[in-house]
Motif scaffolding. Structure first.
Motif, PDB file in Angstrom:
ATOM      1  N   HIS A 178       0.873  -1.186   0.000  1.00  0.00           N
ATOM      2  CA  HIS A 178       0.000   0.000   0.000  1.00  0.00           C
ATOM      3  C   HIS A 178       0.904   1.229   0.000  1.00  0.00           C
ATOM      4  N   HIS A 179       0.726   2.075  -1.017  1.00  0.00           N
ATOM      5  CA  HIS A 179       1.607   3.230  -1.197  1.00  0.00           C
ATOM      6  C   HIS A 179       1.651   4.134   0.044  1.00  0.00           C
ATOM      7  N   MET A 180       0.506   4.370   0.663  1.00  0.00           N
ATOM      8  CA  MET A 180       0.485   5.300   1.801  1.00  0.00           C
ATOM      9  C   MET A 180       1.053   4.643   3.060  1.00  0.00           C
ATOM     10  N   ALA A 182       3.495   2.667   2.905  1.00  0.00           N
ATOM     11  CA  ALA A 182       4.936   2.776   2.648  1.00  0.00           C
ATOM     12  C   ALA A 182       5.456   4.167   3.028  1.00  0.00           C
ATOM     13  N   HIS A 183       4.686   5.223   2.708  1.00  0.00           N
ATOM     14  CA  HIS A 183       5.107   6.575   3.102  1.00  0.00           C
ATOM     15  C   HIS A 183       5.257   6.657   4.624  1.00  0.00           C
ATOM     16  N   ALA A 184       4.355   5.993   5.347  1.00  0.00           N
ATOM     17  CA  ALA A 184       4.404   6.064   6.815  1.00  0.00           C
ATOM     18  C   ALA A 184       5.538   5.202   7.376  1.00  0.00           C
ATOM     19  N   ILE A 203       1.155  13.496   3.505  1.00  0.00           N
ATOM     20  CA  ILE A 203       0.755  14.610   2.629  1.00  0.00           C
ATOM     21  C   ILE A 203       1.482  14.494   1.294  1.00  0.00           C
ATOM     22  N   SER A 204       0.691  14.246   0.247  1.00  0.00           N
ATOM     23  CA  SER A 204       1.327  14.058  -1.066  1.00  0.00           C
ATOM     24  C   SER A 204       0.486  14.742  -2.132  1.00  0.00           C
ATOM     25  N   GLY A 205       0.739  14.378  -3.400  1.00  0.00           N
ATOM     26  CA  GLY A 205       0.005  14.991  -4.493  1.00  0.00           C
ATOM     27  C   GLY A 205      -1.429  14.490  -4.570  1.00  0.00           C
ATOM     28  N   THR A 386       9.393  12.050  -0.847  1.00  0.00           N
ATOM     29  CA  THR A 386       8.787  11.947  -2.179  1.00  0.00           C
ATOM     30  C   THR A 386       8.820  10.470  -2.595  1.00  0.00           C
ATOM     31  N   ASP A 387       8.039  10.136  -3.618  1.00  0.00           N
ATOM     32  CA  ASP A 387       7.905   8.723  -4.001  1.00  0.00           C
ATOM     33  C   ASP A 387       9.272   8.084  -4.280  1.00  0.00           C
ATOM     34  N   ASN A 388       9.447   6.899  -3.772  1.00  0.00           N
ATOM     35  CA  ASN A 388      10.742   6.221  -3.906  1.00  0.00           C
ATOM     36  C   ASN A 388      10.559   4.715  -3.734  1.00  0.00           C
TER      37      ASN A 388
HETATM   38 ZN    ZN Z   1       3.424   9.220  -2.720  1.00  0.00          ZN
END
Ligand code: ZN
Ligand code: KG4
Length: 462
Positions: A178-180, A182-184, A203-205, A386-388
């Motif tokens: 899950h992309h979000m 992963a951000h966390a 907080i992203s695009g 940022t996305d990575n």
């Molecule tokens: Zn993102």
């Protein structure tokens, strides 16, 4: 987009400082047994399977030495094609990001079909580059992690196809990420003291999320956006102000805002009357557009060609927009902290991650909010906000070590295979007391949340 020009812009991060011995790794490599290929349900819909021979759950702090393995992470959910190789200890062996900045600058936003083409053109090179930089081959990997949602279906598909081809060819388990989440979770790679439960503002695009992370895969959604995310508001403001979008709108606004008077334009703070933790940026976008129009700013004239007075007027708008956009975050975070501490009084950290979290002003303002509440702010470095691919590999590692993964796909999976992609995929269940009227009217879920899938599978095992 020409492959050569894209590749020359690959943002290659330096090799890890620790010497990396492939032979040692091979010796240490952890390779859990997966369900045999013959029993593999090729729907890829299970998302997580828990094989009988899964590794023991890791109750130690993240990164604590338990067993050692390496995961390749692939991310293509939006406009960046990213891959990374990460060790279970948290050591980042490589990180490669190919951005579609040219396309963004040309079209002022992400056009899904073009983004898909751009991903397809570079995905093989990006993954190969990540393996080469890490000095590993596919046979050194223990699993492949890939973002399966939320995001643009066309774009997700490119990453998932690449991940499944690699995993199928080398008989590797696969972890749908899950992309979000992963951000966390990437914050846990950076900050070893970060234990559950913690709070996160993502907080992203495309997303604004306030969550309470109770455990791996267990999230309560305290707030989300009812329309646009903050990154979208930064991007549009930058576009309307005629800024150079080649590094995306956020950094351009952040830079210009430093020249402006943040109190010169009185934009109103969104949703003040709603005493919840949801966000809205559509109204602020409209306020900004009107302010630009009333000052006769012509976005066709790039900021680099603007007169001194024109530039200063644009800077005032950028600064005033940023101040109010962030005040909205601050106000929601204050309330969310109160709610979260009621649910989990032991919380000590607020993670702020996602592309917008790389903004220094955002970090400074939120730092004040958390300090006031005796919490600690955890912000990953900008390259991990940022996305990575690192965040995807790391999230894969966290799930893999407690046995959540899918068995290897068949090596001969057909090109037109119907992948399980989750363009709209909530992370957690909504906090009942925080449910707002506006939000419940607009809810359009396609997939059950990550948390509900995991809870259902845990119940099945009992
Ligand atoms: Zn993102
Ligand atoms: O997380 P991310 O890389 O991709 C998505 O998942 O959407 O976030 C991209 C967003 C873009 O809207 C970009 O303008 C914003 O993050 N962003 C920033 C900054 N750097 C990136 N916004 C404000 N200030 C920045 N320094």
């Amino acid at each position: 987009m020409a492959v050569s020009s894209t590749l020359s812009r690959l943002n290659l991060l330096p090799r890890p400082s620790l010497p990396y011995a492939v032979s040692t790794l091979r010796a240490l490599k952890f390779r859990p047994m997966c369900a045999p290929l013959t029993s593999f349900s090729n729907s890829f819909s299970a998302h997580f399977s828990t094989p009988k021979s899964s590794p023991e759950p890791n109750t130690q702090s993240p990164g604590a030495p338990d067993y050692d393995f390496i995961v390749l992470g692939i991310e293509t959910s939006c406009d960046d094609t990213a891959a990374a190789v990460v060790r279970s200890s948290g050591e980042i062996l490589s990180q490669v990001v190919s951005s579609q900045a040219d396309l963004l600058a040309r079209y002022g936003g992400v056009a899904p079909k073009m983004a898909e083409e751009a991903h397809s053109q570079v995905i093989d090179q990006v993954v190969q580059e990540a393996l080469d930089k890490a000095n590993v081959r596919e046979t050194d990997l223990s699993a492949v992690a890939v973002t399966i949602g939320p995001g643009l279906s066309l774009c997700l598909r490119v990453g998932v196809q690449k991940a499944r081809k690699t995993a199928g060819r080398f008989n590797l388990p696969i972890i749908g990420v899950h992309h979000m989440e992963a951000h966390a979770l990437v914050a846990r790679l950076m900050e070893k003291k970060l234990q559950f439960p913690f709070m996160a503002l993502l907080i992203s695009g495309g997303h604004n999320l306030l969550i309470l992370a109770q455990d791996l895969g267990q999230y309560i959604q305290l707030g989300t956006t009812i329309d646009d995310a903050i990154g979208e508001a930064y991007d549009k403001t930058a576009k309307w102000l005629g800024l150079d979008l080649r590094r995306s709108g956020g950094p351009a606004i952040e830079e210009l805002a430093r020249e402006g008077d943040a109190k010169s334009i009185k934009f109103s703070i969104p949703m003040k009357q709603h005493k919840d933790c949801n966000f809205s940026y559509a109204g602020l976008k409209t306020q900004v557009r009107l302010a630009i129009k009333s000052r006769n700013i012509d976005a066709e004239i790039p900021i680099s060609c603007a007169s001194h007075q024109d530039r200063s007027s644009r800077a005032d708008i950028a600064a005033s927009f940023q101040r109010v956009a962030v005040l909205h975050l601050e106000e929601r975070c204050e309330r969310a902290i109160e709610w979260a501490l009621n649910i989990e009084p032991s919380i000590k950290h607020l993670v702020v991650s996602g592309g917008v979290a790389s903004n220094q002003y955002v970090r400074a303002q939120l730092d004040q909010v958390v300090k006031k509440n005796s919490l600690q702010l955890v912000c990953p470095p900008p390259s991990l906000c940022t996305d990575n691919g690192v965040m995807v590999a790391w999230t894969g590692i966290e799930h893999f070590r407690i046995g959540r993964f899918d068995p290897p796909p068949p090596a001969d999976e057909p090109e037109d295979f119907l992948y399980d992609l989750r363009p709209r995929w909530p992370l957690g269940e909504e906090y009942a007391e925080g449910r707002s009227e506006a939000r419940s009217l607009r809810r359009a879920r396609i997939h059950p949340s990550l948390t509900s899938i995991i809870q259902a599978s845990l119940q099945q095992q009992r």
